[in-house]
Design a protein around this motif. Structure first.
Motif, PDB file in Angstrom:
ATOM      1  N   THR A 137       0.833  -1.203   0.000  1.00  0.00           N
ATOM      2  CA  THR A 137       0.000   0.000   0.000  1.00  0.00           C
ATOM      3  C   THR A 137       0.866   1.251   0.000  1.00  0.00           C
ATOM      4  O   THR A 137       0.589   2.224  -0.708  1.00  0.00           O
ATOM      5  CB  THR A 137      -0.914   0.002   1.239  1.00  0.00           C
ATOM      6  OG1 THR A 137      -1.635  -1.223   1.303  1.00  0.00           O
ATOM      7  CG2 THR A 137      -1.893   1.159   1.204  1.00  0.00           C
ATOM      8  N   LEU A 196      -5.376  -4.479   0.823  1.00  0.00           N
ATOM      9  CA  LEU A 196      -6.316  -3.912  -0.144  1.00  0.00           C
ATOM     10  C   LEU A 196      -7.595  -3.396   0.500  1.00  0.00           C
ATOM     11  O   LEU A 196      -8.411  -2.779  -0.164  1.00  0.00           O
ATOM     12  CB  LEU A 196      -6.668  -4.963  -1.213  1.00  0.00           C
ATOM     13  CG  LEU A 196      -5.470  -5.529  -1.997  1.00  0.00           C
ATOM     14  CD1 LEU A 196      -5.949  -6.613  -2.960  1.00  0.00           C
ATOM     15  CD2 LEU A 196      -4.746  -4.423  -2.738  1.00  0.00           C
ATOM     16  N   ASP A 197      -7.770  -3.678   1.768  1.00  0.00           N
ATOM     17  CA  ASP A 197      -8.973  -3.249   2.493  1.00  0.00           C
ATOM     18  C   ASP A 197      -8.522  -2.644   3.812  1.00  0.00           C
ATOM     19  O   ASP A 197      -8.292  -3.358   4.795  1.00  0.00           O
ATOM     20  CB  ASP A 197      -9.888  -4.459   2.723  1.00  0.00           C
ATOM     21  CG  ASP A 197     -11.235  -4.071   3.332  1.00  0.00           C
ATOM     22  OD1 ASP A 197     -11.307  -3.036   4.036  1.00  0.00           O
ATOM     23  OD2 ASP A 197     -12.206  -4.820   3.106  1.00  0.00           O
ATOM     24  N   GLY A 198      -8.390  -1.314   3.835  1.00  0.00           N
ATOM     25  CA  GLY A 198      -7.869  -0.629   5.010  1.00  0.00           C
ATOM     26  C   GLY A 198      -8.652  -0.889   6.288  1.00  0.00           C
ATOM     27  O   GLY A 198      -8.076  -1.293   7.302  1.00  0.00           O
ATOM     28  N   PRO A 199      -9.978  -0.656   6.306  1.00  0.00           N
ATOM     29  CA  PRO A 199     -10.754  -0.896   7.527  1.00  0.00           C
ATOM     30  C   PRO A 199     -10.648  -2.329   8.027  1.00  0.00           C
ATOM     31  O   PRO A 199     -10.521  -2.571   9.223  1.00  0.00           O
ATOM     32  CB  PRO A 199     -12.189  -0.550   7.096  1.00  0.00           C
ATOM     33  CG  PRO A 199     -12.011   0.429   5.979  1.00  0.00           C
ATOM     34  CD  PRO A 199     -10.793  -0.037   5.247  1.00  0.00           C
ATOM     35  N   ARG A 200     -10.693  -3.291   7.098  1.00  0.00           N
ATOM     36  CA  ARG A 200     -10.583  -4.697   7.516  1.00  0.00           C
ATOM     37  C   ARG A 200      -9.210  -4.986   8.112  1.00  0.00           C
ATOM     38  O   ARG A 200      -9.088  -5.724   9.097  1.00  0.00           O
ATOM     39  CB  ARG A 200     -10.840  -5.606   6.312  1.00  0.00           C
ATOM     40  CG  ARG A 200     -10.839  -7.082   6.649  1.00  0.00           C
ATOM     41  CD  ARG A 200     -11.172  -7.904   5.419  1.00  0.00           C
ATOM     42  NE  ARG A 200     -11.136  -9.331   5.693  1.00  0.00           N
ATOM     43  CZ  ARG A 200     -11.334 -10.266   4.778  1.00  0.00           C
ATOM     44  NH1 ARG A 200     -11.612  -9.901   3.525  1.00  0.00           N
ATOM     45  NH2 ARG A 200     -11.283 -11.545   5.098  1.00  0.00           N
ATOM     46  N   TYR A 201      -8.175  -4.396   7.529  1.00  0.00           N
ATOM     47  CA  TYR A 201      -6.821  -4.593   8.038  1.00  0.00           C
ATOM     48  C   TYR A 201      -6.693  -4.049   9.460  1.00  0.00           C
ATOM     49  O   TYR A 201      -6.132  -4.699  10.348  1.00  0.00           O
ATOM     50  CB  TYR A 201      -5.834  -3.895   7.105  1.00  0.00           C
ATOM     51  CG  TYR A 201      -4.394  -3.894   7.583  1.00  0.00           C
ATOM     52  CD1 TYR A 201      -3.637  -5.062   7.592  1.00  0.00           C
ATOM     53  CD2 TYR A 201      -3.797  -2.715   8.007  1.00  0.00           C
ATOM     54  CE1 TYR A 201      -2.319  -5.058   8.014  1.00  0.00           C
ATOM     55  CE2 TYR A 201      -2.478  -2.703   8.430  1.00  0.00           C
ATOM     56  CZ  TYR A 201      -1.743  -3.879   8.428  1.00  0.00           C
ATOM     57  OH  TYR A 201      -0.434  -3.862   8.847  1.00  0.00           O
ATOM     58  N   PRO A 257      -8.354   4.208   8.014  1.00  0.00           N
ATOM     59  CA  PRO A 257      -8.844   3.730   6.724  1.00  0.00           C
ATOM     60  C   PRO A 257      -8.582   4.683   5.567  1.00  0.00           C
ATOM     61  O   PRO A 257      -8.192   4.255   4.482  1.00  0.00           O
ATOM     62  CB  PRO A 257     -10.350   3.543   6.979  1.00  0.00           C
ATOM     63  CG  PRO A 257     -10.423   3.195   8.428  1.00  0.00           C
ATOM     64  CD  PRO A 257      -9.346   4.031   9.086  1.00  0.00           C
ATOM     65  N   GLN A 271      -6.152   3.765   1.669  1.00  0.00           N
ATOM     66  CA  GLN A 271      -6.823   3.584   0.395  1.00  0.00           C
ATOM     67  C   GLN A 271      -5.811   3.126  -0.654  1.00  0.00           C
ATOM     68  O   GLN A 271      -4.683   3.604  -0.720  1.00  0.00           O
ATOM     69  CB  GLN A 271      -7.463   4.895  -0.064  1.00  0.00           C
ATOM     70  CG  GLN A 271      -8.621   5.355   0.815  1.00  0.00           C
ATOM     71  CD  GLN A 271      -9.136   6.717   0.426  1.00  0.00           C
ATOM     72  OE1 GLN A 271      -8.512   7.422  -0.357  1.00  0.00           O
ATOM     73  NE2 GLN A 271     -10.263   7.094   0.965  1.00  0.00           N
TER      74      GLN A 271
END
Length: 208
Positions: free
Chosen positions: A96, A119-124, A158, A162
Motif C-alpha cells: 500500500t 487492499l482493504d484498510g478498515p478490515r486490516y 482507513p 486507500q
C-alpha cells in the motif's frame, strides 16, 4: 550485490510490512535481498521513520511520511549505484505504501511488485485490533480499548490506507499468497515467485 557479480540489472528497494507482520517476515526479506544481490541486483532494505532501527518516534509517523521514505530510499540507492531503473517490492502494508509513493515516483521507477498487499484498510485495522486483543488474552493482560495496535502511529486510519492506482508508465505485479486470519506469519508465496516476478511485464495477479 555479491563481489564479482555484474550489476546491470535493475535496482531493487524492499519495503517492509508493518508491526508483527514485519517482525515475522524479517528473515524472509533478508533472504530475498541476499538472493537478489547474488543475481546481480543492487538492493536496499530500510526501516520506515519511527520503526525498527530508524530514528524518530512512532507517534510522529504516518503513511504519507513512509511514502516519502520510499522515495528517499530510491534516491539513495540510485545515487550509490550510479542511476538506472528501480523496482519497488512492498510486502503487505508495504505494498500500500509503495502505491502511494508511486504517485510522485521518479521516471526511473520501472515496476512495482505488491506482495500480499493490504487492499482493504478498515478490515486490516480491525484485524490488527483482533490480533492485539487475542495476544493480550493469551498473555493474561487486560485489553485496553484505547490501545493502538499500530504502535501509536497517529494516522494509520482507513482513509490513509486507500489503494491508489499506479502511474500508467509503471508495470505492476500483484502477488497474492493467501495470508489467513490468525496466521499472518505464514507467507504462502515462495521467494522464487517473487524473483520470477521481477522479470514479468504489465499488470497481473498471481495467487498462491
Amino acid at each position: 550485490p555479491a563481489a564479482g557479480v555484474a550489476t546491470s540489472r535493475a535496482n531493487v528497494v524492499l519495503c517492509n510490512a508493518f508491526g508483527q507482520e514485519a517482525i515475522r517476515a524479517q528473515r524472509t526479506m533478508w533472504v530475498l535481498a541476499e538472493k537478489l544481490a547474488r543475481a546481480g541486483h543492487s538492493v536496499l532494505r530500510f526501516d520506515y521513520y519511527g520503526t525498527g532501527d530508524s530514528m524518530g518516534d512512532d507517534l510522529d509517523a504516518d503513511i504519507d511520511g513512509w511514502s516519502d521514505d520510499v522515495r528517499e530510499a530510491d534516491r539513495e540507492l540510485r545515487a550509490r549505484c550510479g542511476g538506472g531503473e528501480t523496482i519497488w517490492i512492498g510486502m503487505r502494508l508495504g505494498g500500500t505504501i509503495v502505491l502511494r509513493a508511486a504517485q510522485r515516483a521518479p521516471d526511473t521507477l520501472a515496476r512495482l511488485i505488491l506482495w500480499d498487499p493490504v487492499l482493504d484498510g478498515p478490515r486490516y485495522l480491525e484485524h490488527l485490533r483482533e490480533r492485539h486483543a487475542a495476544g493480550a488474552r493469551r498473555g493474561g493482560r487486560p485489553v485496553l480499548a484505547t490501545h493502538d495496535p499500530g504502535h501509536g502511529v497517529r494516522r494509520l486510519e482507513p482513509h490513509g490506507l486507500q489503494v491508489l492506482a499506479a502511474p500508467d508508465a509503471v508495470d505492476v505485479l500483484v502477488l497474492c499468497g493467501g495470508l489467513r486470519a490468525g496466521a499472518l506469519h505464514r507467507f504462502a508465496l515462495t521467494l522464487g515467485e517473487v524473483l520470477l516476478a521481477l522479470h514479468g511485464r504489465g499488470y497481473s495477479t498471481v495467487t498462491g
